[in-house]
Motif scaffolding. Structure first.
Motif, PDB file in Angstrom:
ATOM      1  N   TRP A 497       1.015  -1.249  -0.089  1.00  0.00           N
ATOM      2  CA  TRP A 497       0.073  -0.038  -0.096  1.00  0.00           C
ATOM      3  C   TRP A 497       0.672   1.261   0.148  1.00  0.00           C
ATOM      4  N   GLY A 498       1.575   1.641   1.197  1.00  0.00           N
ATOM      5  CA  GLY A 498       2.318   2.697   1.280  1.00  0.00           C
ATOM      6  C   GLY A 498       1.461   4.091   1.753  1.00  0.00           C
ATOM      7  N   TYR A 499       1.687   3.908   3.170  1.00  0.00           N
ATOM      8  CA  TYR A 499       0.965   5.150   3.957  1.00  0.00           C
ATOM      9  C   TYR A 499       1.846   6.602   3.607  1.00  0.00           C
ATOM     10  N   THR A 500       3.012   6.563   3.301  1.00  0.00           N
ATOM     11  CA  THR A 500       3.750   7.604   3.433  1.00  0.00           C
ATOM     12  C   THR A 500       3.284   8.616   2.354  1.00  0.00           C
ATOM     13  N   PRO A 501       3.067   8.463   0.933  1.00  0.00           N
ATOM     14  CA  PRO A 501       2.638   9.378   0.139  1.00  0.00           C
ATOM     15  C   PRO A 501       1.216   9.567   0.412  1.00  0.00           C
ATOM     16  N   GLY A 502       0.422   8.613   1.139  1.00  0.00           N
ATOM     17  CA  GLY A 502      -0.943   9.212   1.445  1.00  0.00           C
ATOM     18  C   GLY A 502      -1.002  10.093   2.613  1.00  0.00           C
ATOM     19  N   GLU A 503      -0.080  10.041   3.467  1.00  0.00           N
ATOM     20  CA  GLU A 503       0.073  11.176   4.411  1.00  0.00           C
ATOM     21  C   GLU A 503       0.458  12.472   3.994  1.00  0.00           C
ATOM     22  N   CYS A 504       1.240  12.413   2.972  1.00  0.00           N
ATOM     23  CA  CYS A 504       1.716  13.635   2.066  1.00  0.00           C
ATOM     24  C   CYS A 504       0.394  14.123   1.541  1.00  0.00           C
ATOM     25  N   THR A 505      -0.427  13.342   0.760  1.00  0.00           N
ATOM     26  CA  THR A 505      -1.642  13.867   0.191  1.00  0.00           C
ATOM     27  C   THR A 505      -2.531  14.686   1.042  1.00  0.00           C
ATOM     28  N   VAL A 506      -2.873  13.966   2.233  1.00  0.00           N
ATOM     29  CA  VAL A 506      -3.869  14.772   3.117  1.00  0.00           C
ATOM     30  C   VAL A 506      -3.127  15.831   3.572  1.00  0.00           C
ATOM     31  N   MET A 507      -1.841  16.077   3.721  1.00  0.00           N
ATOM     32  CA  MET A 507      -1.319  17.201   4.471  1.00  0.00           C
ATOM     33  C   MET A 507      -0.892  18.389   3.311  1.00  0.00           C
ATOM     34  N   GLY A 508      -1.106  18.190   1.965  1.00  0.00           N
ATOM     35  CA  GLY A 508      -1.315  18.839   0.952  1.00  0.00           C
ATOM     36  C   GLY A 508       0.313  19.115   0.323  1.00  0.00           C
ATOM     37  N   ILE A 509       1.076  18.008   0.461  1.00  0.00           N
ATOM     38  CA  ILE A 509       2.419  17.913   0.189  1.00  0.00           C
ATOM     39  C   ILE A 509       2.508  16.888  -1.097  1.00  0.00           C
ATOM     40  N   PRO A 510       2.925  17.461  -2.301  1.00  0.00           N
ATOM     41  CA  PRO A 510       3.166  16.585  -3.518  1.00  0.00           C
ATOM     42  C   PRO A 510       4.146  15.390  -3.229  1.00  0.00           C
ATOM     43  N   SER A 511       3.832  14.374  -3.826  1.00  0.00           N
ATOM     44  CA  SER A 511       4.650  13.130  -3.655  1.00  0.00           C
ATOM     45  C   SER A 511       4.950  12.344  -4.917  1.00  0.00           C
ATOM     46  N   VAL A 512       5.931  11.549  -4.967  1.00  0.00           N
ATOM     47  CA  VAL A 512       6.357  10.553  -5.733  1.00  0.00           C
ATOM     48  C   VAL A 512       6.154   9.042  -5.411  1.00  0.00           C
ATOM     49  N   THR A 513       5.289   8.309  -6.289  1.00  0.00           N
ATOM     50  CA  THR A 513       5.211   6.964  -5.789  1.00  0.00           C
ATOM     51  C   THR A 513       5.379   6.134  -7.016  1.00  0.00           C
ATOM     52  N   THR A 514       4.910   4.820  -7.148  1.00  0.00           N
ATOM     53  CA  THR A 514       5.273   3.921  -8.433  1.00  0.00           C
ATOM     54  C   THR A 514       3.852   3.412  -8.551  1.00  0.00           C
ATOM     55  N   ASN A 515       3.815   2.631  -9.815  1.00  0.00           N
ATOM     56  CA  ASN A 515       2.860   1.789 -10.352  1.00  0.00           C
ATOM     57  C   ASN A 515       2.879   0.341  -9.636  1.00  0.00           C
ATOM     58  N   LEU A 516       3.915   0.168  -8.724  1.00  0.00           N
ATOM     59  CA  LEU A 516       4.293  -1.152  -8.023  1.00  0.00           C
ATOM     60  C   LEU A 516       3.656  -0.831  -6.598  1.00  0.00           C
ATOM     61  N   SER A 517       3.168   0.095  -6.219  1.00  0.00           N
ATOM     62  CA  SER A 517       2.847   0.379  -4.739  1.00  0.00           C
ATOM     63  C   SER A 517       1.175   0.413  -4.914  1.00  0.00           C
ATOM     64  N   GLY A 518       0.530   0.203  -3.818  1.00  0.00           N
ATOM     65  CA  GLY A 518      -0.969  -0.069  -3.698  1.00  0.00           C
ATOM     66  C   GLY A 518      -1.414   1.541  -3.733  1.00  0.00           C
ATOM     67  N   PHE A 519      -0.859   2.561  -3.206  1.00  0.00           N
ATOM     68  CA  PHE A 519      -1.324   3.874  -3.232  1.00  0.00           C
ATOM     69  C   PHE A 519      -1.281   4.252  -4.676  1.00  0.00           C
ATOM     70  N   GLY A 520      -0.129   3.993  -5.406  1.00  0.00           N
ATOM     71  CA  GLY A 520       0.236   4.449  -6.777  1.00  0.00           C
ATOM     72  C   GLY A 520      -1.012   3.912  -7.711  1.00  0.00           C
ATOM     73  N   CYS A 521      -1.204   2.473  -7.518  1.00  0.00           N
ATOM     74  CA  CYS A 521      -2.480   1.963  -8.347  1.00  0.00           C
ATOM     75  C   CYS A 521      -3.720   2.456  -8.321  1.00  0.00           C
ATOM     76  N   PHE A 522      -4.014   2.794  -6.793  1.00  0.00           N
ATOM     77  CA  PHE A 522      -5.089   3.301  -6.303  1.00  0.00           C
ATOM     78  C   PHE A 522      -5.535   4.669  -6.954  1.00  0.00           C
ATOM     79  N   MET A 523      -4.378   5.760  -6.913  1.00  0.00           N
ATOM     80  CA  MET A 523      -4.301   6.906  -7.517  1.00  0.00           C
ATOM     81  C   MET A 523      -4.665   6.861  -9.069  1.00  0.00           C
ATOM     82  N   GLU A 524      -3.976   5.836  -9.872  1.00  0.00           N
ATOM     83  CA  GLU A 524      -4.100   5.564 -11.475  1.00  0.00           C
ATOM     84  C   GLU A 524      -5.590   5.363 -11.399  1.00  0.00           C
ATOM     85  N   GLU A 525      -6.078   4.475 -10.808  1.00  0.00           N
ATOM     86  CA  GLU A 525      -7.365   4.113 -11.117  1.00  0.00           C
ATOM     87  C   GLU A 525      -8.434   5.154 -10.710  1.00  0.00           C
TER      88      GLU A 525
END
Length: 681
Positions: A497-525
């Motif tokens: 999954w990857g909570y770190t980019p998710g925590e960045c998102t809810v605090m308004g901080i841009p982040s880099v993730t990948t399409n091998l992380s659950g968070f990245g796949c979720f955002m692509e969808e």
């Protein structure tokens, strides 16, 4: 190691039980802790968790009380009367859920007997030296015993659902099913056991998913018994779920079962919500980081802090899995691009990953001491200067600037300047590393040559310890630090999954993730163009390592070229995505899984078509563009901004038309006001 069991009780229809294994500060711990509040809001006092009893934790984190109903009390008394120790109370977190705690140590005398039961019922043997597997068996046996007593007390009214997370909790599921305890069971894997081991060994995991000899790989790593527990739990459960689509693909090959439901991990967004203040919080916390940088780079502070960007990576020290290898190589290429283009932007990169150290680095401590001494000197001179200037103006005189400071003042200032001189480069790490010569991050820093030189536009600070507001170096909590940074970079290779980019998102901080992380796949969808919302997704699945590295470098370089105003606008857009990660919306995936389990285990009493729950499998998820393109929305497409589509996506069908009309009305008012205000410009 800690194990939780969460138990929901609803006397009108059902009892839902959760069995969760988690590591504190890990993802599963965050899932359980953040989801507790919305679950308590939904079920009230009918929400109960269960876990192991540790005296110190019980005294400091749990308020002891009596069980809310007689069925639970009777089940606990049955265990207590047979030699087990069971405790009940409220866990002092947000929502204050009830907890039932079993003393594993007090029941350890049953271990040999329970090993025999596991072998006789499931044909799985556990070696004596595997403490974690043995503890999971003791706990699982207590859980199955408790559910047996509980269901006997309830007499099939109401029914029970048990939801088990990870292989450590799977023993309870196996024993419950083998003993035919009337439970509806769900099993969730947050990452497959063998997947973690293979990726930790730098295997080409995703390109060889269908080629691994699973039994052989597990046997060679001496985890075959654990793998058997996990796989048996997956196949015994009525419903099998994973936390992301990429983990569902992994589980299909590793565990040979397709996930029934994907249950994404959410956050309690209200905890991080700062409304319009989040931009001010960014400025305040950025100033704190700038103070640290002034001390750490004293003597080499020849770059403009107002044009300095702060990037960071944080998490467990898994060098390859967390993408630190790719990140470092990309930083080397970014440094080259910034120098070639003669950019006046400097990037300071923080690595927040706990490693073995013996103390703070002397140079790092000295830097902060020098900075503080210089600040004190400045304040002293400023006070004297201000007093003399004030007295001169009171006399009606224009002060003579050559006399307003005496020789002693200049001597003090010269000594302060000499104290800031440094003949060595600023350290790349803030602590003394125990394995300095073999540490992966330091070894790669030596390879790429980023030593914080004057000509380097990319500076590195490796902080091998969790952040704390009591630290003498960087006195900030993690949340404050994230808010003060400009970009979080998490180019993970293995991240269910990857909570770190998710925590960045809810605090308004841009982040880099990948399409091998659950968070990245979720955002692509769910988001049509994630980069426009400050979510940069590196393709590590279908590109080579070099191509992925170049893509990450380009993401960071383009971010460095943004103006301050563009970054502010992007942070606003990033913060708007926080509703996508709120448990108020993502909790519906768990709701669907529970009802699916009921319909499969008690088909005569529960049918999915009789339940007012819409299917939420990955095949039924939509991107924001999908929602906008629906026929009922297309007719008003010109009037409905794409950002409002998140509301429609999570709105029940019977309310969707009303909500859409209100959004259109709000948009029209906004356009009228915009035209009205433009007429005055």
């Amino acid at each position: 190691m800690t194990i939780d069991v969460c138990l929901w009780v609803c006397y009108l229809s059902l009892i839902c039980g959760y069995v969760i294994y988690h590591i504190k500060f890990g993802g599963i711990y965050t899932v359980i802790q953040t989801k507790a509040k919305i679950t308590v809001d939904e079920w009230g006092e009918n929400y109960i968790m269960m876990g192991p009893y540790y005296e110190h934790n019980f005294k400091t984190q749990v308020e002891k009380c009596e069980p809310p109903n007689q069925a639970i009390k009777a089940a606990m008394d049955s265990l207590i009367n047979n030699g087990s120790q069971v405790h009940f109370g409220r866990w002092l977190i947000e929502g204050s859920p009830y907890v039932i705690l079993f003393d594993i140590g007090a029941a350890a005398w049953n271990l040999d007997r329970w090993k025999g039961d596991l072998w006789n019922e499931c044909s799985i043997g556990l070696p004596y030296h595997d403490r974690e597997a043995n503890d999971s068996l003791i706990f699982g046996s207590l859980v199955a015993w408790f559910f047996k007593e509980l269901t006997d007390q309830l007499q099939d009214k109401p029914n029970v659902i048990a939801h088990f997370h990870e292989w450590q909790a799977g023993t309870g599921l196996l024993l419950s099913r083998s003993r035919k305890i009337p439970l509806a069971t769900i099993f969730t894997t947050h990452a497959t056991l063998l997947g973690r081991y293979l990726c930790a060994g730098n295997a080409d995991f995703y390109n060889n998913l269908d080629k691994f000899n699973i039994d052989q790989e597990a046997g060679e790593r001496q985890i075959y018994h654990r793998y058997c527990l996990e796989r048996a739990a997956v196949h015994c459960a009525h419903v099998f779920t994973t936390v992301s689509q990429i983990t569902a693909v992994e589980a299909k090959h590793m565990l040979h079962r397709q996930a029934d439901v994907v249950t994404p991990n959410g956050l309690n967004v209200r905890k991080f919500s700062a409304m319009h203040e989040f931009q001010n919080l960014h400025s305040m916390n950025k100033a704190k980081i700038q103070e640290f940088v002034r001390g750490h780079f004293y003597g080499h502070l020849d770059f403009n802090l107002e044009k300095t960007l702060f990037f960071f990576i944080a998490g467990r020290y898994e060098f390859s899995n967390k993408g630190a290898d790719l990140f470092l190589e990309s930083l080397s290429r970014l440094n080259y691009l910034l120098r070639v283009h003669k950019s006046d932007v400097t990037v300071v990169v923080f690595f927040i990953m706990p490693a073995k150290t013996n103390n703070f680095n002397v140079e790092s401590l000295k830097g902060q001491a020098v900075r503080k001494q210089l600040w004190d000197t400045t304040q002293f001179v400023k006070e004297k200067f201000g007093k003399r200037l004030y007295e001169s103006l009171l006399r009606g005189e224009i002060p003579d600037m050559s006399k307003i400071l005496d020789r002693d003042d200049f001597t003090i200032m010269k000594r302060a300047i000499y104290a800031t001189q440094r003949h060595s480069l600023p350290p790349v790490t803030t602590h003394n590393m125990l394995d300095d010569s073999t540490d992966p991050i330091l070894s790669n820093i030596r390879r790429i040559g980023l030593f914080n030189g004057r000509n380097d536009r990319v500076k590195i600070v490796f902080h091998p310890e969790f952040l704390s507001s009591t630290s003498p170096l960087l006195p900030m909590d993690y949340e404050e630090f994230v808010r003060g940074c400009h970009l979080g970079v998490f180019p993970s290779y293995y991240e269910p999954w990857g909570y770190t980019p998710g925590e960045c998102t809810v605090m308004g901080i841009p982040s880099v993730t990948t399409n091998l992380s659950g968070f990245g796949c979720f955002m692509e969808e769910h988001v049509s163009d994630p980069s426009e919302y400050g979510i940069y997704i590196v393709d590590r699945r279908f590109r080579s390592a070099d191509e992925s590295c170049n893509q990450l470098t380009q993401f960071m370089f383009s971010f460095c070229q943004k103006s301050r105003r563009q970054r502010i606008i992007q942070r606003n857009r990033t913060e708007r995505l926080s509703d996508l990660l709120d448990w108020r919306y993502l909790g519906r995936f768990y709701m669907y899984a529970r009802h699916l389990a009921l319909s499969r285990s008690f088909p005569s009493k529960f049918k999915m078509d009789h339940l007012n729950i819409a299917p939420v499998s990955p095949a039924n998820t939509h991107t924001l563009s999908d929602v906008i393109s629906r026929p009922e929305v297309q007719s008003n497409k010109k009037n409905l901004p794409e950002a409002f589509a998140t509301l429609l996506l999570y709105t029940p069908e019977n309310m969707r038309n009303t909500i859409r009309n209100k959004l259109i009305e709000i948009t029209q008012i906004h356009l009228v006001l915009k035209v009205y205000m433009t007429s005055f410009i």
